[in-house]
Scaffold this active site. Structure first.
Site, PDB file in Angstrom:
ATOM      1  CG  ASP A 175      -2.150   1.029   1.316  1.00 14.82           C
ATOM      2  OD1 ASP A 175      -3.148   0.595   0.494  1.00 14.82           O
ATOM      3  OD2 ASP A 175      -1.936   1.984   1.663  1.00 14.82           O
ATOM      4  CG  ASP A 197       2.078   5.132  -6.352  1.00 12.49           C
ATOM      5  OD1 ASP A 197       1.330   4.551  -7.257  1.00 12.49           O
ATOM      6  OD2 ASP A 197       2.289   6.513  -6.599  1.00 12.49           O
ATOM      7  CE1 TYR A 248     -13.774   3.979  -8.107  1.00  7.20           C
ATOM      8  CE2 TYR A 248     -15.921   3.871  -8.732  1.00  7.20           C
ATOM      9  CZ  TYR A 248     -15.143   3.284  -7.784  1.00  7.20           C
ATOM     10  OH  TYR A 248     -15.447   2.374  -7.119  1.00  7.20           O
ATOM     11  CE  LYS A 265     -12.282   0.735  -9.431  1.00 10.68           C
ATOM     12  NZ  LYS A 265     -11.309  -0.205  -8.631  1.00 10.68           N
ATOM     13  CB  THR A 303     -14.687   0.039   4.492  1.00 16.29           C
ATOM     14  OG1 THR A 303     -14.926   1.472   3.913  1.00 16.29           O
ATOM     15  CG2 THR A 303     -14.864  -1.186   3.537  1.00 16.29           C
TER      16      THR A 303
END
Length: 255
Positions: A36, A62, A160, A164, A195
């Site tokens: 991460d 990254d 985004y 996707k 989350t």
């Protein structure tokens, strides 16, 4: 979960859905190599896998940087000598850039590019470096993270949504091109999953509005996604490839 023992799985992305998946992987006896951009997040995800009975390595990576992606793959091979699975779950969630991801007319092009670099090119880079090793050891399973935004035609979040949708095409490409080499590639498209980050960022009235349009009686939990991903990474799903599973309480229903 069966079909995971002694497998080595690379997790590109930590926290949230990755952590839930790590719990199932560790419980099944797998080793994970998790990365991460935030070191503490990678370490916390690894610890969950260890607590469940697994082992692994945490790294700062990254995924938009090819050298860093290669370093994760190389580390997995150095420590374990093989890669059996790859879970791509990293995403560009920087608040400033997310706020600038608006529409085709107004979007900030730097935010557009950064989202593509992480959400789409980053997935390509992990595949570029992991697939040769997976093929050399007899095959394995790839799971990529999509979203209902790939199908819904959102009025905002254009970058985004585009990334996707692109991940879906990338997933099918890998399944088609490398299937005879023993590679399976599938995707999961989560709905609204509660989350810790989601709970902080989404107002309760917005969550209630989403639930109104969801056939299921509750929002998603991280373990809903984790269990699905772990299944797709396991030998239990060895005849499933090229599929995108919408794990969203029935919000998306496709033939």
């Amino acid at each position: 979960m069966e079909g995971l023992k002694n497998k080595v799985v690379v997790l590109a992305g930590a926290g949230g859905l990755a952590t839930a998946t790590a719990r199932f992987l560790g419980g099944g006896g797998a080793a994970i190599v998790v990365s991460d951009v935030v070191e503490a997040s990678a370490e916390a995800t690894l610890q969950v896998a260890r607590d469940a009975g697994g082992e692994g390595i945490a790294m700062v990576v990254d995924i938009s940087d090819e050298d860093q992606v290669k370093s994760q793959t190389d580390r997995a091979m150095k420590e374990y000598g093989r890669i059996d699975g790859l879970f791509n779950v990293a995403a560009n969630i920087h608040p400033d850039e997310v706020a600038k991801d608006t529409n085709a007319v107004d979007i900030d092009l730097a935010a557009w590019q950064r989202t593509i670099d992480v959400n789409l090119t980053g997935y390509l880079l992990t595949l570029k470096h992991a697939l040769p090793h997976m093929i050399a050891s007899g095959g394995g399973s790839v799971v990529n993270t999509l979203s209902g935004a790939a199908y819904a035609g959102m009025a905002d979040k254009v970058a985004y949504s585009v990334t996707k949708a692109g991940v879906g095409a990338l997933t099918r490409h890998v399944a088609r091109k490398y299937g005879k080499d023993g590679i399976r590639a599938n995707g999961v498209a989560p709905g609204l999953v509660l989350t810790e980050q989601t709970k902080l960022n989404l107002p309760e009235d917005f969550r209630d509005m989403i639930l109104t349009g969801t056939p299921a009686p509750r929002h998603g939990k991280p373990q809903d996604i984790g269990a699905t991903v772990a299944f797709l990474l396991s030998d239990l799903s060895e005849w499933i490839t090229g599929q995108i599973l919408s794990v969203d309480g029935g919000t998306t229903m496709r033939a």
